[in-house]
Scaffold this motif. Structure first.
Motif, PDB file in Angstrom:
ATOM      1  N   ARG A 122       0.828  -1.211   0.000  1.00 13.03           N
ATOM      2  CA  ARG A 122       0.000   0.000   0.000  1.00 13.03           C
ATOM      3  C   ARG A 122       0.858   1.255   0.000  1.00 13.03           C
ATOM      4  O   ARG A 122       0.446   2.298   0.505  1.00 13.03           O
ATOM      5  CB  ARG A 122      -0.904   0.021   1.230  1.00 13.03           C
ATOM      6  CG  ARG A 122      -1.812  -1.190   1.384  1.00 13.03           C
ATOM      7  CD  ARG A 122      -2.633  -1.052   2.651  1.00 13.03           C
ATOM      8  NE  ARG A 122      -3.484  -2.201   2.893  1.00 13.03           N
ATOM      9  CZ  ARG A 122      -4.268  -2.339   3.960  1.00 13.03           C
ATOM     10  NH1 ARG A 122      -4.295  -1.374   4.882  1.00 13.03           N
ATOM     11  NH2 ARG A 122      -5.007  -3.405   4.116  1.00 13.03           N
ATOM     12  N   THR A 123       2.026   1.181  -0.584  1.00 16.07           N
ATOM     13  CA  THR A 123       2.969   2.296  -0.503  1.00 16.07           C
ATOM     14  C   THR A 123       2.394   3.575  -1.090  1.00 16.07           C
ATOM     15  O   THR A 123       2.518   4.661  -0.502  1.00 16.07           O
ATOM     16  CB  THR A 123       4.276   1.926  -1.225  1.00 16.07           C
ATOM     17  OG1 THR A 123       4.838   0.771  -0.604  1.00 16.07           O
ATOM     18  CG2 THR A 123       5.266   3.064  -1.167  1.00 16.07           C
ATOM     19  N   ASN A 124       1.752   3.506  -2.247  1.00 15.95           N
ATOM     20  CA  ASN A 124       1.257   4.695  -2.944  1.00 15.95           C
ATOM     21  C   ASN A 124      -0.241   4.932  -2.764  1.00 15.95           C
ATOM     22  O   ASN A 124      -0.809   5.811  -3.407  1.00 15.95           O
ATOM     23  CB  ASN A 124       1.575   4.591  -4.433  1.00 15.95           C
ATOM     24  CG  ASN A 124       3.072   4.533  -4.688  1.00 15.95           C
ATOM     25  OD1 ASN A 124       3.844   5.237  -4.036  1.00 15.95           O
ATOM     26  ND2 ASN A 124       3.489   3.695  -5.626  1.00 15.95           N
ATOM     27  N   ARG A 125      -0.886   4.157  -1.900  1.00 15.34           N
ATOM     28  CA  ARG A 125      -2.319   4.338  -1.685  1.00 15.34           C
ATOM     29  C   ARG A 125      -2.559   5.423  -0.634  1.00 15.34           C
ATOM     30  O   ARG A 125      -1.951   5.411   0.438  1.00 15.34           O
ATOM     31  CB  ARG A 125      -2.961   3.026  -1.248  1.00 15.34           C
ATOM     32  CG  ARG A 125      -3.003   1.960  -2.330  1.00 15.34           C
ATOM     33  CD  ARG A 125      -3.811   0.769  -1.899  1.00 15.34           C
ATOM     34  NE  ARG A 125      -5.180   1.141  -1.545  1.00 15.34           N
ATOM     35  CZ  ARG A 125      -6.095   0.249  -1.147  1.00 15.34           C
ATOM     36  NH1 ARG A 125      -5.775  -1.044  -1.049  1.00 15.34           N
ATOM     37  NH2 ARG A 125      -7.310   0.653  -0.845  1.00 15.34           N
ATOM     38  N   ARG A 126      -3.450   6.341  -0.966  1.00 15.37           N
ATOM     39  CA  ARG A 126      -3.745   7.456  -0.070  1.00 15.37           C
ATOM     40  C   ARG A 126      -5.067   7.289   0.662  1.00 15.37           C
ATOM     41  O   ARG A 126      -5.465   8.168   1.425  1.00 15.37           O
ATOM     42  CB  ARG A 126      -3.754   8.757  -0.867  1.00 15.37           C
ATOM     43  CG  ARG A 126      -2.419   9.040  -1.541  1.00 15.37           C
ATOM     44  CD  ARG A 126      -2.477  10.281  -2.405  1.00 15.37           C
ATOM     45  NE  ARG A 126      -1.198  10.510  -3.067  1.00 15.37           N
ATOM     46  CZ  ARG A 126      -0.207  11.237  -2.580  1.00 15.37           C
ATOM     47  NH1 ARG A 126      -0.360  11.821  -1.394  1.00 15.37           N
ATOM     48  NH2 ARG A 126       0.912  11.386  -3.238  1.00 15.37           N
ATOM     49  N   ASP A 127      -5.755   6.172   0.390  1.00 17.13           N
ATOM     50  CA  ASP A 127      -7.052   5.947   1.023  1.00 17.13           C
ATOM     51  C   ASP A 127      -7.021   4.774   1.995  1.00 17.13           C
ATOM     52  O   ASP A 127      -8.074   4.293   2.418  1.00 17.13           O
ATOM     53  CB  ASP A 127      -8.121   5.687  -0.043  1.00 17.13           C
ATOM     54  CG  ASP A 127      -7.787   4.487  -0.913  1.00 17.13           C
ATOM     55  OD1 ASP A 127      -6.609   4.068  -0.914  1.00 17.13           O
ATOM     56  OD2 ASP A 127      -8.703   3.964  -1.585  1.00 17.13           O
ATOM     57  N   ALA A 128      -5.825   4.300   2.334  1.00 11.89           N
ATOM     58  CA  ALA A 128      -5.710   3.136   3.217  1.00 11.89           C
ATOM     59  C   ALA A 128      -4.503   3.302   4.120  1.00 11.89           C
ATOM     60  O   ALA A 128      -3.616   4.132   3.886  1.00 11.89           O
ATOM     61  CB  ALA A 128      -5.597   1.852   2.405  1.00 11.89           C
ATOM     62  N   ALA A 129      -4.467   2.498   5.157  1.00 12.10           N
ATOM     63  CA  ALA A 129      -3.329   2.530   6.087  1.00 12.10           C
ATOM     64  C   ALA A 129      -2.099   1.936   5.415  1.00 12.10           C
ATOM     65  O   ALA A 129      -2.182   0.924   4.717  1.00 12.10           O
ATOM     66  CB  ALA A 129      -3.668   1.757   7.352  1.00 12.10           C
ATOM     67  N   ASN A 130      -0.961   2.565   5.616  1.00  4.85           N
ATOM     68  CA  ASN A 130       0.280   2.068   5.031  1.00  4.85           C
ATOM     69  C   ASN A 130       1.436   2.041   6.026  1.00  4.85           C
ATOM     70  O   ASN A 130       2.568   1.790   5.647  1.00  4.85           O
ATOM     71  CB  ASN A 130       0.683   2.897   3.805  1.00  4.85           C
ATOM     72  CG  ASN A 130       0.357   4.364   3.976  1.00  4.85           C
ATOM     73  OD1 ASN A 130       0.611   4.929   5.043  1.00  4.85           O
ATOM     74  ND2 ASN A 130      -0.232   4.966   2.956  1.00  4.85           N
ATOM     75  N   LEU A 131       1.158   2.299   7.305  1.00  5.02           N
ATOM     76  CA  LEU A 131       2.180   2.208   8.344  1.00  5.02           C
ATOM     77  C   LEU A 131       1.557   1.593   9.589  1.00  5.02           C
ATOM     78  O   LEU A 131       0.462   1.995  10.004  1.00  5.02           O
ATOM     79  CB  LEU A 131       2.748   3.589   8.671  1.00  5.02           C
ATOM     80  CG  LEU A 131       3.772   3.648   9.804  1.00  5.02           C
ATOM     81  CD1 LEU A 131       5.035   2.883   9.436  1.00  5.02           C
ATOM     82  CD2 LEU A 131       4.108   5.092  10.172  1.00  5.02           C
ATOM     83  N   ILE A 132       2.252   0.625  10.182  1.00 10.96           N
ATOM     84  CA  ILE A 132       1.805  -0.043  11.398  1.00 10.96           C
ATOM     85  C   ILE A 132       2.805   0.270  12.503  1.00 10.96           C
ATOM     86  O   ILE A 132       4.018   0.152  12.301  1.00 10.96           O
ATOM     87  CB  ILE A 132       1.686  -1.560  11.199  1.00 10.96           C
ATOM     88  CG1 ILE A 132       0.741  -1.886  10.043  1.00 10.96           C
ATOM     89  CG2 ILE A 132       1.214  -2.252  12.468  1.00 10.96           C
ATOM     90  CD1 ILE A 132       0.686  -3.364   9.704  1.00 10.96           C
ATOM     91  N   LEU A 163       5.387  -8.265   8.996  1.00  8.30           N
ATOM     92  CA  LEU A 163       4.440  -8.680   7.977  1.00  8.30           C
ATOM     93  C   LEU A 163       5.034  -9.800   7.142  1.00  8.30           C
ATOM     94  O   LEU A 163       6.268  -9.900   6.995  1.00  8.30           O
ATOM     95  CB  LEU A 163       4.086  -7.501   7.065  1.00  8.30           C
ATOM     96  CG  LEU A 163       3.175  -6.418   7.651  1.00  8.30           C
ATOM     97  CD1 LEU A 163       3.186  -5.192   6.749  1.00  8.30           C
ATOM     98  CD2 LEU A 163       1.762  -6.936   7.828  1.00  8.30           C
ATOM     99  N   ASP A 164       4.168 -10.639   6.574  1.00  9.89           N
ATOM    100  CA  ASP A 164       4.656 -11.662   5.658  1.00  9.89           C
ATOM    101  C   ASP A 164       4.981 -11.031   4.309  1.00  9.89           C
ATOM    102  O   ASP A 164       4.786  -9.835   4.093  1.00  9.89           O
ATOM    103  CB  ASP A 164       3.630 -12.791   5.516  1.00  9.89           C
ATOM    104  CG  ASP A 164       2.335 -12.321   4.867  1.00  9.89           C
ATOM    105  OD1 ASP A 164       2.121 -11.096   4.803  1.00  9.89           O
ATOM    106  OD2 ASP A 164       1.550 -13.171   4.422  1.00  9.89           O
ATOM    107  N   SER A 165       5.518 -11.817   3.395  1.00 12.84           N
ATOM    108  CA  SER A 165       5.982 -11.288   2.108  1.00 12.84           C
ATOM    109  C   SER A 165       4.845 -10.714   1.273  1.00 12.84           C
ATOM    110  O   SER A 165       5.063  -9.819   0.454  1.00 12.84           O
ATOM    111  CB  SER A 165       6.701 -12.391   1.324  1.00 12.84           C
ATOM    112  OG  SER A 165       5.833 -13.502   1.124  1.00 12.84           O
ATOM    113  N   GLU A 166       3.614 -11.201   1.470  1.00 15.96           N
ATOM    114  CA  GLU A 166       2.468 -10.720   0.705  1.00 15.96           C
ATOM    115  C   GLU A 166       1.698  -9.622   1.438  1.00 15.96           C
ATOM    116  O   GLU A 166       0.668  -9.149   0.929  1.00 15.96           O
ATOM    117  CB  GLU A 166       1.528 -11.879   0.389  1.00 15.96           C
ATOM    118  CG  GLU A 166       2.180 -12.960  -0.479  1.00 15.96           C
ATOM    119  CD  GLU A 166       1.227 -14.107  -0.765  1.00 15.96           C
ATOM    120  OE1 GLU A 166       0.114 -14.105  -0.194  1.00 15.96           O
ATOM    121  OE2 GLU A 166       1.590 -14.998  -1.552  1.00 15.96           O
ATOM    122  N   CYS A 167       2.159  -9.239   2.630  1.00 14.36           N
ATOM    123  CA  CYS A 167       1.528  -8.181   3.435  1.00 14.36           C
ATOM    124  C   CYS A 167       0.069  -8.508   3.745  1.00 14.36           C
ATOM    125  O   CYS A 167      -0.802  -7.626   3.733  1.00 14.36           O
ATOM    126  CB  CYS A 167       1.634  -6.829   2.732  1.00 14.36           C
ATOM    127  SG  CYS A 167       3.319  -6.236   2.524  1.00 14.36           S
TER     128      CYS A 167
END
Length: 355
Positions: free
Chosen positions: A294-304, A342-346
């Motif tokens: 989700r690196t470039n997604r602006r409508d979802a969480a991308n940092l835990i 996270l696993d390889s598939e996130c």
């Protein structure tokens, strides 16, 4: 005349060798001394003539001028799957995919290399003059090990032979809490954070042969708008962003290219607890990880982030650090989440806590 007396002790072949001041019990298989029987301490008088072991009562019988009976205290037999890998506390572990090896470091600066498939120890070397290795990471090739220590220094190692390739030194000797290897385009850098509350950037220039390298100049945003408390962790994304978390619960996302603050995040609301649960003011951010899918997604969480208050938080860094969701890692009791991966598939998140 002295003589050897041979007897059978449980499933091991043993021999009792008389001496002037003691009688030693040896294991013929392991070639080790199991016990040393002293006449005054164990009240055995006279010269040893015979010895035998009673497996039913777990006693060792000695025939001298009189019959002496000694109760034997056997050590518990360790199971085959229990292996002691270190004698000190393990502070960090890495997995090298290319060589299928595990790297571990301890409180006394010992680094050990293990074969992941067999569990066999391959190599061992001591680092940082015996100071604790608090964090480790690998470079982009997976062939060099980078360590941070409580002495405030970082070192680059050839971990297959234990050779120190370079020492990275900052302006102070405060503890390094975490570090990471960052590559933006063709520029490679090592970023170290810790108790000095600063972003320490070391340029990874392999062409320059220097034993000691100093960190680059401090960033203006780091001085004016950076952390005010000890930085405990750092996480990098697939792009040019990386995040740092401190002891007070503040998360700052940085842009590696512009050297500016990208976003700031803080969870201000204190969670509700049950009456029987112990309340804590544990605001620290112990670990973080980016969701690479989700690196470039602006409508979802991308940092835990793990913390504050022992809860796992999900952030969107593109909306000025908006909190998207959070949940309690351990529903029974409030604990500090020490690691998140996270696993390889996130798709799956793995967490570990202080319990």
């Amino acid at each position: 005349m002295w003589q050897l007396v041979r007897c059978r002790l449980e499933k091991s072949h043993t021999v009792v060798s008389p001496k002037m001041n003691a009688n030693d019990v040896h294991d013929l298989t392991e070639h080790t001394c199991l016990s040393s029987i002293r006449p005054k301490l164990h009240k055995v008088r006279g010269d040893l003539q015979a010895a035998c072991y009673n497996p039913f009562t777990h006693c060792l019988l000695f025939a001298t001028e009189q019959i002496s009976l000694l109760n034997l205290k056997l050590r518990p037999v360790l199971k085959a799957e229990i292996v002691v890998s270190h004698y000190e506390q393990i502070l960090s572990i890495l997995f090298c995919k290319e060589f299928k090896q595990v790297i571990s470091c301890t409180e006394s600066g010992v680094v050990r290399l293990w074969d992941f498939l067999t569990g066999r120890q391959i190599h061992e070397f001591r680092t940082h003059n015996g100071n604790a290795v608090t964090c480790m990471t690998l470079d982009n090739t997976g062939r060099r090990l980078i360590t941070g220590s409580r002495d405030g220094k970082c070192c680059i190692w050839n971990y297959h032979n234990g050779q120190c390739l370079k020492t990275l030194q900052k302006s102070n000797s405060l503890e390094i809490a975490d570090l990471t290897f960052v590559q933006v385009n063709n520029n490679c850098s090592i970023i170290a954070v810790g108790w000095d509350k600063r972003i320490n950037v070391f340029k990874d220039d392999r062409e320059k042969i220097k034993q000691v390298s100093l960190c680059e100049d401090e960033w203006d945003d780091d001085i004016m708008d950076g952390h005010e408390d000890d930085i405990l962790c750092i996480a990098k994304s697939q792009g040019d962003l990386f995040a740092t978390g401190d002891y007070s619960g503040e998360i700052i996302v940085w842009n590696m290219s512009s050297k500016k603050v990208f976003a700031k995040m803080r969870s201000e609301k204190f969670p509700s607890f049950d009456n029987n649960e112990k309340k804590t003011n544990d605001r620290l951010i112990s670990r973080m990880t980016f969701i690479d899918s989700r690196t470039n997604r602006r409508d979802a969480a991308n940092l835990i982030s793990s913390g504050p208050y022992g809860m796992i938080h999900f952030w969107c860094v593109y909306k000025n650090g908006m909190l998207m969701a959070k949940f309690k890692e351990n529903k029974a009791v409030t604990t500090t989440v020490t690691q998140v991966k996270l696993d390889s598939e996130c798709r799956m998140l793995f967490s570990a806590d202080s319990l």
